[in-house]
Design an enzyme around this catalytic site. Structure first.
Site, PDB file in Angstrom:
ATOM      1  N   GLU A 451       0.951  -1.223   0.180  1.00  0.00           N
ATOM      2  CA  GLU A 451      -0.041   0.107   0.330  1.00  0.00           C
ATOM      3  C   GLU A 451       1.024   1.219   0.097  1.00  0.00           C
ATOM      4  OE1 GLU A 451      -3.644  -1.495   1.781  1.00  0.00           O
ATOM      5  OE2 GLU A 451      -2.639   0.155   3.468  1.00  0.00           O
ATOM      6  N   ILE A 452       2.516   1.118  -0.100  1.00  0.00           N
ATOM      7  CA  ILE A 452       2.622   2.549   0.176  1.00  0.00           C
ATOM      8  C   ILE A 452       2.579   3.836  -1.681  1.00  0.00           C
ATOM      9  CG2 ILE A 452       4.898   3.803  -0.051  1.00  0.00           C
ATOM     10  CD1 ILE A 452       6.139   1.297   1.449  1.00  0.00           C
TER      11      ILE A 452
END
Length: 848
Positions: A451-452
């Protein structure tokens, strides 16, 4: 004089024989058996310690801290992370080991900043929890007692100077401190807190310590490379990295099943590389769970000089092909797995570590994980990037059980430093774990982070943290260095055949059009407060995260609370609820769909039922949209401590209601229904790769059991079928009868399997439920009890609890059709006596 010469000769011969005894041995490797103690570095008192383990476990065992899981005790032990700790282990070494030419001390896991000394000699310092560290120690060892000392520096104190020197704060919002220090330390991110876990920033020896003793040469690494695979043959290369302490001629021998191969080599002092090629005729193929057998070939590699065995490595190798198809198509951008040439729907889950204290991991814990995965009809697990690279035991079980593994690198939900020192540390971490894991047939995919990328583009970090344009440019350049250069380059070098992509998900859940693009983490339900039914619309190409929270069972809640704490607003319950919108959101959803209960125990029951029923909508919607959608990985399988979370199985291994629903939703063949405007649509879906004969029975009944419509048919489903077997206006089927007075009952029979599920046409709170009167019969036989249930009214989500008895039900939280008998079993580790008197039975109607 002669007698004296004979004595000396005898002693000389014995000495030669004794010295040869180690020379003639292959590498000797064993776990170090030491007597361990520990102390706080600035105090003098020593206490017993357990290795593998960590300081929190040892502090609790020593009575210095109370159970960190109980009540609000988490807050009272935060001081531990600010202290340095000293571990000391005393162990003995005998002549047999000392007579080897080379003796290595190997730590498989140090958490995290540690200085290691042996008998007063500094060996090394560690700075990465995810690496093994080793040192040549022959010159420091002595016969008899040896003393090993490990000084652990506080992770907080070690990272603070880096934070103070940094130009900006990193957006590590799950790090429950103002400074967000976790990004600087290569340590399990979840130790610093998460929205399902406590903050316990641990230190300790978290994996075993080993002694490796060897002569002349040894294998450092054995890599298996499958060059080609067909029904006729497999062409395989084994690449060996051999470390030699002296130049010599050697033989590398390989046994692969019934195939034997040898290669003569000239070893130079230092590292040597050798390859052996073999061809396997008519290979047997490794398949994921539910698709075929998990064939594992026994492989042995041996290293010899002058017919003397120096080293031997045994492995289990599976032959299979896995492709990830991620490319533009007529529907958007695909994302699916082809296994042995077959497009495969992934029925799976996201996995977090089994415990906040990793030293507690045992063989039985891992075995229970995989028993649960198989019982739930799964074929894939995503190892999430905020935990750890799992133990070899986990991967071995995945190989044996046919569970494909999606492996994140350990980066999650924040940008990271990208200076040379940090990147060099990560490079070592990546190389170690790629080489350790790459031979496993279960390993399907590498992903750079969790999820970065989606966080950077959608979560507003730039505004929240006030990043300047220069800051943003620097952070993005760092991201590219780490996830677009370092990690893919390491994989290209060490594991080029596996798919890699930089970040999951590729698309964002906020725009429904993004559902057409590859994998998605859909958090519209929960964070976006979407109704559960929205999951019928928000269906991505591959669902790699989605979920909803529930409380654990009351048996688990009792382990950390007293009855006075049984209120969602109590301090204890808030301590065990880490989501910022947690209990408020659970209550909001409950008010939408259910009549609100009047007590905490019923709230917990109804919360579990709501999680199960709500998530079932998502599971089935995704499967109904096959092949547009080709995977469902829900969040999450398990817990790191007893907590309110998105898990289906709580910290103690107890199944929540959702896990029983998952078991049915992940059956290889299911029947699934949905209302499409005013039309009732029913799909028959098969993930089997062979033709399947299915008997389908559909009935719409009133709540007293009266049948008002039915359809009974037999089908021959093609492999991977998704067939609409009914699409009819509901009005045509039920006439003028109110929707809240009827339900659809779906019975599906295939092979030797039979499942029954129901479908409602109204909210549960609108159902005209009657008070249930359930007849119960119990037959006990040792550790197993068979329970027969029958009711003369429709029962919504019957719950069976065996008070005070640990065990597992074959089914639970199901709906009961009037006048139908249901037989389920209860399995315990101990003999069962008088189960009926201990049974607690509940249904939705009992909660209001």
């Amino acid at each position: 004089m002669l007698q004296r010469l004979l004595q000396l000769s005898f002693i000389f011969i014995l000495a030669i024989l004794y010295s040869c005894s180690s020379r003639d041995q292959a590498l000797k490797s064993y776990e170090l058996n030491a007597d361990w103690t520990f102390r706080q570095a600035d105090e003098e008192s020593w206490h017993p310690a357990i290795v593998p383990g960590n300081v929190h476990i040892d502090l609790e065992n020593a009575g210095i801290i109370d159970n960190p899981f109980y009540g609000t005790n988490e807050d009272s032990v935060q001081w531990v992370e600010h202290k340095d700790w000293v571990y000391q282990g005393e162990f003995t070494i005998n002549d047999e080991t000392l007579n080897f030419d080379n003796i290595e001390l190997e730590f498989l896991g140090l958490d995290t900043y540690a200085d290691v000394t042996l008998n007063g000699h500094k060996l090394f310092s560690s700075e990465n929890m995810f690496l093994a560290y080793s040192s040549e120690v022959k010159q420091y060892l002595k016969k008899g007692t040896n003393k090993l000392e490990v000084l652990f520096h506080s992770p907080i104190k070690m990272a603070m100077p880096l934070h103070k020197k940094a130009k900006y704060t990193y957006p590590a919002d799950n790090d429950r401190s103002e400074e967000h220090l976790s990004v600087y330390t290569r340590k399990a991110p979840y130790h610093y807190g998460w929205d399902w876990g406590p903050r316990f920033v641990t230190s300790g020896i978290w994996r075993p310590v080993k002694i490796n003793a060897w002569n002349d040469a040894r294998f450092n690494d054995v890599q298996f490379v499958q060059n080609t695979l067909s029904e006729e043959k497999a062409e395989i290369t084994f690449n060996y990295e051999i470390e030699a302490s002296t130049a010599s001629n050697a033989t590398v021998s390989l046994t692969f099943g019934s195939i034997e191969a040898n290669k003569e080599v000239e070893l130079q002092k230092g590292k040597n590389r050798v390859s052996i090629d073999i061809t396997v005729d008519n290979p047997e193929i490794w398949w994921p769970n539910g698709m075929g057998e998990q064939k594992l070939y026994a492989v042995t590699s041996e290293l010899k000089t002058n017919s003397q065995l120096l080293d031997s490595k045994s492995q289990k190798i599976g032959l299979r092909t896995i492709e990830v198809i991620n490319q533009p198509d007529s529907l958007g951008v695909s994302f699916y797995f082809k296994v042995n040439g077959t497009p495969t729907y992934m029925r799976g889950v996201n996995y977090i570590p089994n415990d906040i204290f990793l030293g507690r991991m045992t063989d039985s814990v891992y075995q229970n994980n995989f028993n649960d995965l198989l019982a739930s009809n799964m074929n894939m697990v995503r190892i999430w990037g905020g935990g750890v690279y799992e133990d070899d035991r986990f991967f071995d079980l995945a190989d044996e059980k046919g569970i494909l593994l999606w492996q994140d690198f350990m980066f999650a939900c924040t940008m990271y430093p990208s200076d040379d020192v940090f990147l060099a540390n990560v490079a070592n971490e990546a190389e170690y774990n790629i080489k350790r894991l790459r031979n496993h047939p279960s390993l399907a995919i590498w992903c750079g982070n969790n999820e970065i990328n989606v966080g950077w583009h959608n979560w507003g970090w730039q505004q929240t943290y006030g990043y300047t344009e220069e800051d943003q440019k620097e952070l993005l350049e760092g991201y590219n260095k780490l996830f677009h250069q370092l990690l893919p380059n390491k994989l290209k070098e060490l594991d080029p055949q596996r798919f890699y992509y930089d970040s999951s998900p590729i698309s964002n859940w906020g725009d429904i059009n993004d559902m057409k693009i590859a994998d998605n983490h859909y958090w519209g339900v929960w964070w976006g407060k979407h109704e559960f039914e929205k999951m019928n619309e928000y269906v991505p190409r591959f669902m790699s995260e989605f979920g909803f929270q529930s409380f654990p069972s009351m048996e688990t809640i009792k382990t950390f609370s007293e009855e006075k704490d049984w209120d969602i607003e109590s301090d204890v319950m808030k301590t065990h609820q880490k989501s910022s919108i947690g209990n408020v959101t659970i209550k909001e959803y409950m008010q939408r769909d259910y009549n609100m209960p009047t007590n905490f125990v019923d709230f917990v029951y109804l919360n579990q039922v709501m999680q199960a029923e709500g998530m079932r909508i998502g599971f089935e919607a995704q499967r109904r949209n096959k092949p547009f959608c080709m995977g469902s990985l829900y969040w999450q399988l398990n817990d790191v401590w007893p907590v309110v979370s998105w898990s289906g199985i709580d910290y103690y291994g107890r199944w929540k209601a959702m896990q029983y629903f998952i078991k049915k939703a992940y059956e290889p063949v299911i029947t699934s229904s949905v209302m499409d405007n005013d039309y009732l649509q029913v799909n028959l879906i098969s993930d089997k790769i062979t033709e399947t004969n299915v008997t389908s029975s559909l009935q719409i009944i009133q709540l007293d059991g009266t049948v008002i419509w039915e359809q009974n048919k037999e089908y021959k489903l093609e492999p991977n079928a998704n067939q609409v077997i009914l699409k009819t206006p509901l009005k045509q089927l039920i006439g003028s009868i109110a929707k809240n007075k009827v339900i659809l009952v779906m019975n599906t029979v295939y092979d030797s399997n039979q499942t029954e599920t129901t479908f409602l046409f109204s909210k549960v709170k609108q159902l005209a439920l009657q008070n249930p009167d359930v007849d119960i019969k119990v037959i006990e036989n040792g550790n197993i009890a068979e329970v027969t249930l029958k009711s003369y009214a429709f029962v919504k989500n019957i719950e069976l609890v065996a008070e005070g008895i640990d065990g597992k039900w074959s089914d639970n939280y199901f709906d009961m059709i009037p006048e139908k008998e249901y037989k389920i079993s209860f399995n315990s580790n101990n003999p069962i006596h008088d189960l009926k008197s201990k049974l607690q039975v509940k249904s939705v109607k009992n909660t209001y």
